[in-house]
Design an enzyme around this catalytic site. Structure first.
Site, PDB file in Angstrom:
ATOM      1  CG  HIS A   1      -2.117  -0.741   1.246  1.00 53.64           C
ATOM      2  ND1 HIS A   1      -2.572  -1.436   2.351  1.00 53.64           N
ATOM      3  CD2 HIS A   1      -3.034  -0.954   0.265  1.00 53.64           C
ATOM      4  CE1 HIS A   1      -3.717  -2.046   2.043  1.00 53.64           C
ATOM      5  NE2 HIS A   1      -4.016  -1.769   0.793  1.00 53.64           N
TER       6      HIS A   1
ATOM      7  CB  CYS B   1      -2.778   0.727   8.454  1.00 53.67           C
ATOM      8  SG  CYS B   1      -1.349   0.584   7.407  1.00 53.67           S
TER       9      CYS B   1
HETATM   10  N1  ARG Z   1      -3.921  -7.009   6.680  1.00 54.01           N
HETATM   11  C1  ARG Z   1      -4.337  -5.809   6.018  1.00 54.01           C
HETATM   12  C2  ARG Z   1      -4.319  -6.022   4.513  1.00 54.01           C
HETATM   13  O1  ARG Z   1      -3.461  -6.693   4.048  1.00 54.01           O
HETATM   14  C3  ARG Z   1      -3.474  -4.659   6.407  1.00 54.01           C
HETATM   15  C4  ARG Z   1      -3.929  -3.357   5.849  1.00 54.01           C
HETATM   16  C5  ARG Z   1      -2.992  -2.229   6.130  1.00 54.01           C
HETATM   17  N2  ARG Z   1      -3.542  -0.997   5.715  1.00 54.01           N
HETATM   18  C6  ARG Z   1      -2.881  -0.005   5.116  1.00 54.01           C
HETATM   19  N3  ARG Z   1      -3.489   1.102   4.879  1.00 54.01           N
HETATM   20  N4  ARG Z   1      -1.630  -0.145   4.713  1.00 54.01           N
HETATM   21  O2  ARG Z   1      -5.160  -5.552   3.786  1.00 54.01           O
END
Ligand code: ARG
Length: 265
Positions: free
Chosen positions: A166, A259
């Site tokens: 991300h 996050c």
């Molecule tokens: N386990 C989640 C996923 O893989 C973590 C999300 C993290 N969020 C972020 N905005 N980076 O989707």
């Protein structure tokens, strides 16, 4: 005053693997996760943010990561996400219901044909520029075709390292003219485009892997995970106040401070 949406970690855990940080063999210490979440919540309040919470839902362990739940375009305008993995797609109606109840105008409708878009996890404003991440979760085509974005203000950032899947794992605007990043997470072409559009502070590999870029910025306060002393001293030199807090239980799922938050203004 900044308003931030969070979701308590009642049902948080590692129940599947959809990024390289997650392992079904590494379990979450739930009481520690609750303590870390509460520390984040109170630290953000102390930094001057107004915090609001949405109800946690059994069966949706990643709902805590509200950054992916939408993207606010200001003036109560909200863009809904469409998650890449079915493991998270069931979160979509909960975010939608919460935004509607809170009086947001929803700018898009999600169908099974919607392109993938993982909210503020892959779209970060620096002034009126919107840095958008693609390569693992959100689709480039989504940003190119969504009618509510000003195309000439989009800065495309191609993610190439699966550990930084991300945009908010490797890039963080501090102001409209300054941002943090971990350069190797991006294609060479995107590195060039990003550096042409904003002044960038690079974090080290070790601190990037501690989710140093996954920080919440409230005016001159920066809330970030512990284990990032090099960045903390750089931030202080630039006039920012770093607030390092433990985030280890969330790093196990591939997330940290940023996050776990969604800015609603
Ligand atoms: N386990 C989640 C996923 O893989 C973590 C999300 C993290 N969020 C972020 N905005 N980076 O989707």
């Amino acid at each position: 005053m900044t308003t931030i949406l969070m979701c308590p970690p009642d049902f948080y855990g590692i129940h599947y693997e959809i990024n390289p940080w997650m392992s079904l063999h590494v379990s979450v210490d739930h009481p520690a996760a609750v303590t870390q979440w509460k520390t984040l919540f109170s630290t953000l309040q102390q930094c001057g943010a107004e915090l609001v919470c949405m109800p946690p839902q059994p069966g949706w362990p990643d709902l805590v990561f509200t950054a992916n739940g939408g993207l606010s375009l200001g003036k109560q305008q909200m863009v809904l996400p469409h998650f890449k993995y079915p493991e998270r797609q069931g979160e979509e109606p909960y975010f939608q219901a919460w935004f509607q109840k809170a009086g947001f105008n929803i700018l898009n409708t999600i169908t099974k044909d919607s392109l993938f878009f993982e909210g503020a996890g892959d779209a970060l404003f620096a002034g009126d520029l919107l840095f958008v991440g693609y390569g693992f979760r959100s689709e480039k085509r989504y940003f190119e075709t969504a009618p509510y974005f000003q195309q000439d203000k989009l800065i495309y950032c191609e993610l190439i390292d699966p550990y930084f899947y991300h945009l908010d794992t490797c890039f963080c605007p501090l102001s409209e003219s300054l941002a943090l990043w971990y350069p190797p997470a991006f294609s060479v072409e995107s590195q060039e485009r990003m550096s042409n559009n904003i002044e960038l502070i690079a974090v080290t590999e070790a601190e990037a892997k501690q989710f140093a870029c996954n920080a919440v910025v409230i005016n001159k306060h920066v809330v970030l995970p512990t284990g990032t002393p090099v960045l903390s001293s750089i931030l202080a030199k630039h006039g920012y106040t770093p607030h390092p807090i433990p985030m280890q239980e969330y790093i196990k799922a591939g997330g940290a401070c940023k996050c776990l938050t969604l800015t609603l203004d």
